[in-house]
Write a protein that holds these residues in place. Structure first.
Motif, short mmCIF file in Angstrom:
data_model
loop_
_atom_site.label_atom_id
_atom_site.label_comp_id
_atom_site.label_asym_id
_atom_site.label_seq_id
_atom_site.Cartn_x
_atom_site.Cartn_y
_atom_site.Cartn_z
N LEU A 161 29.11 19.58 71.78
CA LEU A 161 28.25 20.28 70.83
C LEU A 161 29.03 21.28 70.00
CD1 LEU A 161 25.04 20.84 72.97
CD2 LEU A 161 25.54 19.04 71.31
N ILE A 205 30.79 19.57 67.03
CA ILE A 205 29.94 19.29 65.87
C ILE A 205 29.62 20.58 65.12
CG2 ILE A 205 27.75 18.31 65.14
CD1 ILE A 205 29.67 16.28 66.21
N SER A 258 27.32 15.19 60.15
CA SER A 258 27.45 15.78 61.49
C SER A 258 26.11 15.87 62.18
CB SER A 258 28.10 17.16 61.38
OG SER A 258 29.39 17.07 60.84
N LEU A 298 25.12 13.89 65.58
CA LEU A 298 24.73 14.71 66.73
C LEU A 298 23.34 14.33 67.21
CD1 LEU A 298 25.05 17.04 68.72
CD2 LEU A 298 24.28 18.60 66.91
N GLN A 317 22.29 12.82 70.83
CA GLN A 317 21.38 13.55 71.69
C GLN A 317 20.22 12.68 72.15
OE1 GLN A 317 20.44 16.91 69.19
NE2 GLN A 317 21.88 18.26 70.26
N ILE A 340 31.81 11.13 67.88
CA ILE A 340 32.00 12.55 67.60
C ILE A 340 32.80 12.68 66.30
CG2 ILE A 340 32.98 14.73 68.40
CD1 ILE A 340 32.63 13.77 71.23
#
Length: 810
Positions: A15, A18, A34, A38, A42, A295
């Protein structure tokens, strides 16, 4: 002008990586991409499973030993979310599941075995490993490995490839645009699904040869090509027999984008060349997004002009493995894609060394494994080791290992031939050949369309930390129309407990995260006020994912005929010896007469020796009542029952409160007792005063202990069917067996039984110490042979390693 925004991939948790992009850049597109990545990760984080097997092929009645590793997909950290891993064996001819194991994972590791009994026919199989959560994604992400089970008559001859070559072309970046020179990668595959060396040429519409090509590695290669406006092309491949066959060639686009990537010239930088041909546009703003396993690694911004666009993108901070490059146009649409492999050799250094280079048969061997990182510092890590007789087991050259799987195969769709070839530092051309693979093997973890959409569909399957039991409840064989409370009694040798649950409005129920080994006996019934006898229960068995039948016949490495014959003969001898040992344990004794008073076994459900009053429940007695307390009313001196059914209250003379209720040895609430089906009750014990003292303060008001027929270990279920009650068994975590390795003490007389194990030693649960070392010992077999040792390693931080060594036995 080019703007670049980079993220230190290795230094921070996911996290932070990002969010760091947001701090470093105020560009809307950077934040947009991003955020999308992300959010996708998630909602749909992914896992990877890997199995280390003791050997590549087996024989019927052999045992397949495995060590399981489970990680999250991005950083390969040991995954503690899913604690249940499914391992099954798929017959490649029929697609049927020949065996299923539920493996308990602890800190991302587990172990087990599959016994290849006579019921498993010889032939080609695929062993798979997956979690319930992994079933939300394409089954191409399951761990899959081909194995072969021989029988004694097998000659080991592999089927010969026959039929035409399947040749495919892959323009770099994704498309051919007229007037823009680019590179085209290609790959030729034979009918066995393996790479086939090929050569061929490309003709223009006037039949002039405009390009020729020759494969360099496993049917792969590439060539430069400049498509012309208004031109069409066709390609031809030369077969081994000299026959020339026409194959499809990519279509030419009049307008579009191309992207060329140089990842080999500089070990710390990747050069990206982008070109475009768009009517009415001379300068086109674009972004290049790089991400490693989901990522964001960097976002670079620039403009494609008449001479194109060149970017120098630093890669020193990127992790080893696949980095995905995508070119986005000025509308934020992905128009070109390219995979590159980042190879900084950051895998673990695994040194496997026996204390001697040569041993005698049955001599004790001692082996030390040393694990260090790429800088030489010792590493504490989990590892598994397989030791095999190389005279019987021929390891496939450059076969899959944990390094090649986690960094390469697990992020690509399709079969990767000789995957560890690309990680062998002794091969000078491995990096260029890896680049061919990146151009011909597509990216599959996700599609940009899925990531960029406004909403992501919630996953259908959940993370399992234990075994799941689910089923349906019906009344009079019809669906329920309201929620119904359920009671469950669960028991096995080490567990005995009660649970309550509830169905949904349609009668479906699910019990999550049951943690038990082997099997569990369940007793299930409804808890509503009326109509329990009209309920019926259906448990849903676990349904393994369907397997695709492999049409291409699989055979393992081509085993030398004599080597295979030795393996099959010695396997048969080993099994015969084991059979004789089992038979010799059984001796026929002379008839003897034993005179003694028969001892009545104590009921394990009773903490007390005797009760103050016991009511034996008969079929006739049960037929007249609907509740346990109703049956007690007026039958036990000093016990008072007021009301009836679910509303009944009970007290024992001299006590103000209600007594403690116990069901098959477990304290429960009164509601569960009153909801019991009276036909399932065997007897009722009443304890008063001092007799109830064994239950401590809880028994201060006396105890009513109800014993059920199904709670009795000696109960014969076939003789009595109770309406509204289901008694069954469910399967839990497999209990792993210990690998047996014989010991030959120096002082003991020599054994007359021959020992020709193909798997000499198997150690799935080794751990290095603070010095990065671990030692283990075992006795060699009788074979004068070469012994092969292979170690697979994974650190808690997700760094894999592989090491091997050999020594001789003379």
């Amino acid at each position: 002008m080019i703007k670049k925004y980079f993220i230190n991939y290795c230094a921070f948790p996911i996290l932070v990586l990002i969010s760091a992009a947001f701090h470093w850049s105020e560009e809307d597109f950077t934040q947009f991409i991003s955020n999308k990545l992300l959010r996708y990760r998630q909602v749909l984080p992914s896992e990877k499973a890997y199995l280390h097997l003791d050997k590549p092929y087996y024989v019927t009645n052999d045992t397949l030993w495995f060590k399981a590793y489970l990680t999250e997909s991005s950083l390969h950290l040991a995954d503690s979310a899913s604690n249940l891993l499914y391992v099954d064996l798929i017959d490649q001819r029929s697609g049927k599941n020949a065996g299923l194991k539920r493996v308990r994972m602890d800190g991302g590791t587990g172990r087990g075995e599959i016994v290849l009994a006579d019921s498993i026919a010889p032939g080609a199989y695929t062993i798979r490993a997956y979690t319930n959560w992994m079933r939300n994604f394409d089954d191409a992400f399951f761990f899959q490995k081909n194995i072969y089970v021989f029988d004694r008559q097998d000659t080991g001859a592999a089927p010969q490839a026959s039929g035409p070559i399947d040749l495919q072309f892959f323009p770099e970046g994704g498309q051919l645009v007229a007037g823009i020179s680019t590179r085209i990668a290609f790959k030729g595959i034979n009918s066995s699904g393996l790479g086939e060396d090929i050569s061929g040429f490309v003709l223009a519409s006037n039949k002039d040869t405009v390009a020729s090509f020759n494969s360099e590695h496993l049917g792969m290669g590439r060539f430069q090509f400049l498509p012309k406006d208004g031109e069409s092309y066709e390609a031809f491949v030369k077969e081994k027999d000299g026959k020339i066959t026409r194959v499809n060639f990519p279509a030419i686009q009049e307008n579009g984008f191309t992207m060329l990537v140089d990842n080999l010239s500089n070990p710390f930088k990747t050069r990206v060349l982008a070109y475009a041909k768009i009517p009415g546009q001379t300068e086109i703003p674009v972004h290049v997004v790089g991400h490693s396993r989901g990522i964001v690694a960097f976002v670079a911004k620039g403009k494609i002009g008449n001479r194109g666009l060149m970017m120098q993108l630093p890669t020193a901070e990127l992790p080893d493995g696949i980095t995905h490059l995508t070119l986005f146009d000025d509308k934020g649409k992905p128009v070109c894609e390219r995979l590159v492999f980042i190879d900084h050799s950051r895998s673990l250094r695994v040194n496997v060394a026996a204390t001697k280079s040569s041993y005698k048969p049955r001599e004790l061997s001692e082996v030390e494994v040393t694990v260090t990182d790429s800088t030489g510092k010792p590493v504490q890590a989990n590892l598994s080791v397989s030791v095999t007789d190389a005279g019987q087991i021929l390891q496939a050259p450059h076969d899959q290992n944990i390094v090649s799987y986690l960094l390469l195969s697990s992020d690509l769709k399709g079969f990767i031939e000789k995957p560890s070839y690309y990680f062998d530092p002794a091969i000078a051309q491995r990096k260029i050949h890896m680049d061919y693979l990146m151009m011909t093997q597509g990216w599959t973890r996700f599609k940009w369309n899925d990531v960029l959409q406004d909403s992501i569909q919630a996953p259908k399957r959940y993370i399992e930390q234990g075994v799941t039991m689910e089923g349906d409840v019906k009344r009079n064989n019809k669906k329920l129309t309201e929620k119904t409370a359920l009671s469950l009694y669960l028991s096995n040798d080490s567990l005995s407990t009660f649970m309550t649950s509830e169905t949904d409005n349609e009668g479906h129920f699910t019990i999550y995260n049951l943690v038990f080994e082997d099997s569990l006996k369940i007793r299930l019934q409804g808890m509503n006020k009326k109509g329990n006898q009209n309920l019926s229960f259906i448990l849903k068995p676990f349904e393994a994912p369907r397997a695709t039948v492999v049409k291409v016949p699989f055979k393992p490495v081509t085993v030398d005929a004599k080597q295979l014959a030795d393996f099959l003969r010695r396997a048969a001898e080993d099994q015969e010896i084991a059979r004789k040992i089992r038979a010799n344990r059984e001796r026929l004794l002379q008839e003897v007469t034993i005179k003694a008073k028969k001892e009545v076994p104590r009921d394990a459900r009773k903490l007390y020796n005797s009760a103050d009053a016991t009511l034996k429940v008969t079929q006739q007695m049960a037929s007249g009542y609907t509740s346990v307390l109703d049956m007690l009313a007026g039958r036990v001196a000093g016990l008072s029952v007021m009301g009836s059914g679910m509303n009944a209250s009970v007290s024992i003379r001299g006590n103000r409160g209600e007594p403690l209720f116990v069901l098959d040895g477990m304290p429960v609430d009164k509601g569960l007792i009153t909801s019991l089906n009276v036909y399932d009750v065997e007897s009722i014990d009443v304890l008063k005063g001092a007799s109830a003292a064994i239950y401590g303060s809880r028994g201060g008001n006396g105890v009513i202990s109800v014993l059920t027929k199904r709670g009795n270990d000696n109960y014969d279920y076939s003789q009595d069917i109770v309406p509204g009650v289901l008694v069954s068994k469910i399967v839990g975590f497999a209990v792993p067996k210990e690998f047996y390795a014989p010991a030959y003490p120096v002082t003991a007389p020599p054994s007359t039984l021959p020992d020709y194990r193909s798997t000499i030693f198997w150690a799935p649960l080794l751990q290095t110490d603070s010095n990065g070392k671990v030692r283990f010992k075992y006795h060699n077999s009788d074979a004068a042979t070469t012994v092969d040792i292979r170690a697979e390693v994974l650190t808690p931080t997700g760094i894999p390693g592989f090491g091997k060594s050999v020594y001789s036995v003379r």
